[in-house]
Enzyme design. Sequence first.
Site, PDB file in Angstrom:
ATOM      1  N   LYS A  75     -28.323 -15.526 -25.136  1.00  7.05           N
ATOM      2  CA  LYS A  75     -27.800 -16.114 -23.912  1.00  7.05           C
ATOM      3  C   LYS A  75     -26.394 -15.569 -23.628  1.00  7.05           C
ATOM      4  CE  LYS A  75     -29.911 -20.715 -24.551  1.00  7.05           C
ATOM      5  NZ  LYS A  75     -30.677 -20.842 -23.296  1.00  7.05           N
ATOM      6  N   ARG A 129     -40.481 -24.628 -26.727  1.00  2.00           N
ATOM      7  CA  ARG A 129     -41.926 -24.842 -26.666  1.00  2.00           C
ATOM      8  C   ARG A 129     -42.605 -24.423 -27.965  1.00  2.00           C
ATOM      9  NH1 ARG A 129     -42.227 -20.981 -21.565  1.00  2.00           N
ATOM     10  NH2 ARG A 129     -40.150 -21.915 -21.456  1.00  2.00           N
TER      11      ARG A 129
END
Length: 463
Positions: free
Chosen positions: A242, A317
């Site tokens: 990120k 997830r």
Amino acid sequence: MLQLTQEIKGTAFVYVVNEQTSLNNQTPDYVSEAFKTFQTAETKEDFFKIGNQFYFFVKENIDLEKMRVAGFNIRQKLDKKATDITIIGSGETTLALAEGLALSNYQFLKYFKDADDREYTLENIFMLGDISAEEINRINNVIKAVFWARDMVNEPNSFLTANQLAKEIQEIGDEAHFHVEVFRKSEIEALKMGGLLAVNKGSIQPPTFTVMEYKPANPINEKPIVLVGKGVVYDTGGLSLKPTPNSMDLMKSDMGGAAMMAGTVYAAALNKLNVHIIGLIPATDNRPGGDAYAPGDIVTMMDGTSVEVLNTDAEGRMILADAISYATKYTPELIINSATLTGAALVAVGTRAACLMSNASSNVTNDILNAGEKVYERMVQLPLWDDYKEQLKSTCADLKNIGGSTAGTITAGKFLEHFAKAPFVHIDIAGPAFTTATENYKGNGGTGTGIRALHEFFVNYKK
């Protein structure tokens, strides 16, 4: 913090005013005059101070959120060293104002050298009016759970590792008398939780998988409701790194789903709700070090599904899928999953709402949505149509872990639905879980969002 009283106490006083409100004969003349002026004016809120005493007037409003925000406004004007305040009023409107005031009293000051100077010292919110002790106790317990969740989200990863998060959950389990079991790395390996283990490969801190169970003597539900919360205690994005500003620098909050679900179990246990609840928290940080999992890897999940990893920043997830698979052992009547899962959710609805996706019955789905509306933790329903699974097809595995550039929140929910063998609700709280500036009673930082909504859902739960 909230407690009933039969007399006005303290040095700060709040009058909830409607057309029928009257003051007793012992009220000082200057307060009676200010009250009469306010009662006939169009002003919704007002206050004055005489010496060290604060007097607040708030027009009663059936919009409970406006009453909560009025509570926040009182906290803003109140001397930070005031210890007691009395609210004079009755019913749910007065309770909403007190709730907003109490939630606004939260501070995270652990790391400030001058914490004592900054600290609000308000300890007692006395309630004088037609309000039950049961209602007071219920709100106090929910606020306690919200404050715990806020603390967890606000703690930096230098303190809140996966192991520390498990320890914090054990402590509230001991206090509220619900069972907590923590699975360590060797046990996670034995369970073949490939998603959780893959995300953890780049970290020097081991993962944990925490199982909570709150089961009253005669619960209304024969089969449990399973809550699953994302416990990524810090997310660098892994090898799909990120950027830092307004992204990685906020990622201590990426375990907001875990805080929400553990806090929900905590509140349910404190209030002795008559619902059997299981909570599952997979936890790790996501880093690019060591043998970190990489784009192009194929990971075999707990249920045997193979997943092609195309982005290591879609890690939430991966760990949630294993926890949802684990939920199958309980043959639950409902699985509710919560996570700060996708930036797409923030783009879709901003910070004002969460995104909800569901294949559960319309009754269950609407009950959750309505609970959120009542406490103003609103959710916008998105579809879980089967068409969206097309975007998750891989050329070399059963699934891929991202669905492309469109419908990112939905495809993430669709990925998770694959692992659920019971009616499934997914709530993406990426927007409301964390604020970067004070937003009324939600505060600055971790908000503890979702606990009040799910508690309201469970209070009214019917099979």
